[in-house]
Scaffold this active site. Structure first.
Site, PDB file in Angstrom:
ATOM      1  N   ASP A   1     -23.991 -20.714  49.089  1.00 17.50           N
ATOM      2  CA  ASP A   1     -23.660 -20.389  47.701  1.00 17.50           C
ATOM      3  C   ASP A   1     -22.138 -20.277  47.570  1.00 17.50           C
ATOM      4  O   ASP A   1     -21.516 -19.444  48.223  1.00 17.50           O
ATOM      5  CB  ASP A   1     -24.341 -19.062  47.337  1.00 17.50           C
TER       6      ASP A   1
ATOM      7  N   ASN B   1     -20.484 -19.981  44.416  1.00 16.09           N
ATOM      8  CA  ASN B   1     -19.989 -19.269  43.231  1.00 16.09           C
ATOM      9  C   ASN B   1     -20.596 -17.879  43.059  1.00 16.09           C
ATOM     10  O   ASN B   1     -20.454 -17.252  42.006  1.00 16.09           O
ATOM     11  CB  ASN B   1     -20.208 -20.105  41.964  1.00 16.09           C
TER      12      ASN B   1
ATOM     13  N   ASP C   1     -23.734 -16.701  42.812  1.00 17.22           N
ATOM     14  CA  ASP C   1     -24.888 -16.373  41.954  1.00 17.22           C
ATOM     15  C   ASP C   1     -26.199 -16.329  42.740  1.00 17.22           C
ATOM     16  O   ASP C   1     -27.268 -16.219  42.167  1.00 17.22           O
ATOM     17  CB  ASP C   1     -24.994 -17.364  40.778  1.00 17.22           C
TER      18      ASP C   1
ATOM     19  N   ASP D   1     -25.093 -24.230  46.382  1.00 18.65           N
ATOM     20  CA  ASP D   1     -24.514 -25.181  45.436  1.00 18.65           C
ATOM     21  C   ASP D   1     -23.501 -26.091  46.127  1.00 18.65           C
ATOM     22  O   ASP D   1     -23.231 -25.954  47.320  1.00 18.65           O
ATOM     23  CB  ASP D   1     -23.867 -24.437  44.255  1.00 18.65           C
TER      24      ASP D   1
ATOM     25  N   ASP E   1     -31.454 -38.398  47.446  1.00 13.01           N
ATOM     26  CA  ASP E   1     -32.907 -38.456  47.435  1.00 13.01           C
ATOM     27  C   ASP E   1     -33.329 -39.194  46.172  1.00 13.01           C
ATOM     28  O   ASP E   1     -32.921 -38.831  45.066  1.00 13.01           O
ATOM     29  CB  ASP E   1     -33.473 -37.019  47.421  1.00 13.01           C
TER      30      ASP E   1
ATOM     31  N   ASP F   1     -38.316 -40.826  48.372  1.00  9.24           N
ATOM     32  CA  ASP F   1     -39.416 -39.859  48.396  1.00  9.24           C
ATOM     33  C   ASP F   1     -40.773 -40.540  48.194  1.00  9.24           C
ATOM     34  O   ASP F   1     -40.940 -41.311  47.237  1.00  9.24           O
ATOM     35  CB  ASP F   1     -39.168 -38.870  47.250  1.00  9.24           C
TER      36      ASP F   1
ATOM     37  N   GLU G   1     -39.758 -42.336  52.966  1.00  6.53           N
ATOM     38  CA  GLU G   1     -40.751 -41.367  53.417  1.00  6.53           C
ATOM     39  C   GLU G   1     -42.121 -42.040  53.349  1.00  6.53           C
ATOM     40  O   GLU G   1     -42.503 -42.560  52.302  1.00  6.53           O
ATOM     41  CB  GLU G   1     -40.738 -40.130  52.522  1.00  6.53           C
TER      42      GLU G   1
ATOM     43  N   HIS H   1     -37.209 -30.233  55.194  1.00  7.02           N
ATOM     44  CA  HIS H   1     -37.585 -29.173  54.256  1.00  7.02           C
ATOM     45  C   HIS H   1     -39.091 -29.103  54.011  1.00  7.02           C
ATOM     46  O   HIS H   1     -39.543 -28.256  53.250  1.00  7.02           O
ATOM     47  CB  HIS H   1     -36.859 -29.417  52.934  1.00  7.02           C
ATOM     48  N   ASP H   2     -39.863 -30.003  54.617  1.00  6.95           N
ATOM     49  CA  ASP H   2     -41.310 -30.019  54.375  1.00  6.95           C
ATOM     50  C   ASP H   2     -42.136 -29.466  55.521  1.00  6.95           C
ATOM     51  O   ASP H   2     -43.370 -29.492  55.454  1.00  6.95           O
ATOM     52  CB  ASP H   2     -41.775 -31.454  54.098  1.00  6.95           C
TER      53      ASP H   2
END
Ligand code: GLC
Ligand code: CA
Length: 553
Positions: A22, A24, A26, A30, A99, A200, A254, A331-332
């Site tokens: 992160d 910024n 929040d 990002d 992606d 994807d 993929e 990430h899967d």
């Protein structure tokens, strides 16, 4: 344009932007955060980044539900931040791939909003069907994420197909206008300077005419009618002919349920399509089935033999014909140390696994956090999970068992924020992060790893440096030894002159290892290992738990 196939010399790093850094304050990762960490990424020795989706999205599937393909989400810093990161990466010799998610869009995409109102030219952009005459769903296909694959739309008075979440309607790729849109997207990003795409579930884009009922498959009904569907090669060839062939870019598809033999129909360099091979590399799933049957949600006891078979069959199947994409995490899937390695021997097994795949032939991908040996996350309640796929799995199980299954299988295990330091919020953010942090961040983090010459991180750096130096890793042949062993994975890469031997123990115990015949320790040079004390006799040694040794003969 000539294809240099530059990716054959690359090592990629995958960024799942919400949880990387992160910038910024929040609580959400990002591009400002990515910009800050470009030197870190470079320091790994990687020269490519794959960004999971950065586009505007309602976030039903963490960005894989796109509402605008030609912009960058404000929460990630917008287009300006993206250009800054792209330039910063290129200045450092790092290529960037995006992606491309075009099997489906978000239901908030303008195309869908217009399609449901039958506003041309969008009327047939999606797969709309009335109910069957008896009032039932258009067919019996299952969605990967949420129940059946059809959702009723009041505005249109028809059902639409969604192979994933309800709010991810499938595009109708048979409509030439939709294919034109895809080409516009490809061109837009390539002209902006990106170097390629990870596509994807691209093998799902062509559905069988008539969308027949599936009476064969017990689960994932319908998949045989849309995975590797009737026009898949035609459409991929069209994208290549009209756009991709004009750039020296790379594409990565993929591809669920694909064998090396099938993969060749997409990626063969010997026998490509008329416009060149459809794509350059496949993300296959077989290497993810060392401890499950087909999907993470059908767990099995870890079997090294199954894992070896998966890796070896792709090495042998593509050698000299096509190029492998190598990975252990993304990430899967849950974290690989927790799956194929051991949390108890975290560092040792993380290093062994790294060497196990980094010396194979292909382009390796490293997923954020993998390089410091991050492990699975074990929340105390189901309510802590965020992922739409996870929350719809086996909901009929009693809570305790369900939680146990999610601990083992959930994608959220690999989606907790990157652990940068032992400080507040693991150094990921200065504010409460959007998602839980793994409790082990005080021991497992980048700061700690930077300070320790023997860390997993520094092992990755060494292994990557070696793989770059040794041409044999890129071009050598592949041979597996100890084939039937349930404890060791041993393979050789050879160029006729030299031989590289990689010996990996997958055992928690000490195990006696005998060198394959034809090798003589006294002639070999140990170039990488994960223990300080290395014992050896002429042709055997006692391997420590999860020991790995890489020899050059
Ligand atoms: C791919 C993505 C996954 C996503 C799905 C639907 O498998 O990697 O994260 O949920 O497609 O887009
Ligand atoms: Ca932020």
């Amino acid at each position: 344009m000539e294809r240099t196939r530059w990716y054959k010399d690359s090592v990629f790093y995958q960024i799942w932007p919400r949880s990387f850094k992160d910038g910024n304050g929040d609580g959400m990762g990002d591009l400002l955060g990515v910009y800050e960490k470009l030197d870190y990424i470079k320091s790994l020795g990687v020269d490519g980044i794959w960004f999971s989706p950065l586009y505007p999205s309602p976030g039903v599937d963490c960005g894989y539900d796109i509402s605008d393909y030609m912009d960058i989400a404000q929460e990630f810093g917008g287009m300006e931040a993206f250009k800054k990161v792209l330039d910063g990466a290129h200045e450092r010799g790092i290529r960037v791939i995006m992606d491309l998610v075009v099997n489906h869009t978000s239901d908030e995409h303008e195309w869908f909003q217009k399609s449901r109102q039958r506003i041309d030219p969008y009327t047939d952009y999606y797969i709309w069907r009335p109910a069957k005459p008896d009032g039932s769903l258009p067919n019996n296909w299952d969605s990967m994420f949420e129940g059946k694959a059809w959702q009723w739309d009041e505005a249109r008075g028809e059902y639409y197909l969604h192979l994933f979440a309800i709010r991810q309607p499938d595009l109708n790729m048979d409509n030439p206008l939709v294919r034109e849109e895809v080409k516009k997207i490809l061109k837009f990003w390539l002209d902006l300077g990106v170097d390629g795409f990870r596509e994807d579930v691209i093998t799902f884009i062509s559905k069988k005419e008539g969308l027949p009922d599936d009476h064969l498959y017990p689960a994932s009904k319908g998949i045989r009618f849309y995975n590797h569907g009737p026009h898949i090669h035609e459409y991929l060839q069209e994208f290549r002919r009209d756009v991709l062939s004009k750039y020296d870019c790379m594409t990565l598809a993929e591809a669920p349920l694909v064998s090396p033999e099938m993969a060749l129909s997409y990626i063969s360099e010997e026998d490509p399509g008329p416009n060149g091979s459809d794509i350059d590399m496949m993300i296959q799933f077989q290497c993810m089935t060392g401890d499950c049957f087909l999907t993470d949600y059908m767990p099995l006891k870890f079997s090294l033999r199954r894992l070896k078979k998966a890796f070896t069959s792709w090495q042998e199947g593509l050698l000299g014909k096509a190029w492998n994409m190598l990975y252990l995490e993304n990430h899967d899937h849950p974290r690989v140390v927790s799956r194929y390695g051991s949390e108890k021997f975290r560092k040792e097994s993380a290093k062994m696994l790294a060497a196990m795949y980094l010396f194979q032939q292909g382009t390796p991908f490293i997923y954020q956090g993998q390089e410091i040996g991050m492990t699975n996350w074990y929340p105390k309640t189901i309510g802590q999970y965020e992922d739409v796929q996870t929350l719809n799995q086996k909901t009929w199980l009693p809570d305790g068992l369900r939680l146990k299954l999610y601990h083992r299988a959930s994608r959220d295990s690999a989606r907790t924020p990157m652990q940068w330091s032992a400080g507040e919020y693991a150094g990921f953010s200065t504010a409460e992060p959007w998602f839980s942090i793994n409790e082990n961040y005080k021991e497992v983090n980048v700061e700690e790893a930077e300070a320790d010459p023997d860390s997993v991180l520094n092992f990755y750096r060494r292994a990557i440096r070696l793989r770059r130096k040794l041409k044999i890793v890129k071009d050598g042949s592949f041979k597996e030894y100890d084939h039937s062993s349930g404890k060791f994975y041993t393979y050789e890469r050879s160029d006729g002159q030299h031989r590289l031997l990689v010996i990996c123990s997958f055992s928690e115990k000490e195990e006696l290892y005998k060198l394959p015949s034809g090798f003589d320790f006294s002639k070999g040079r140990l170039i990488l290992c994960n223990y300080k004390k290395v014992s050896r006799k002429a042709d055997r040694f006692t391997a420590h738990p999860y020991e790995v040794r890489v020899y050059l003969f």
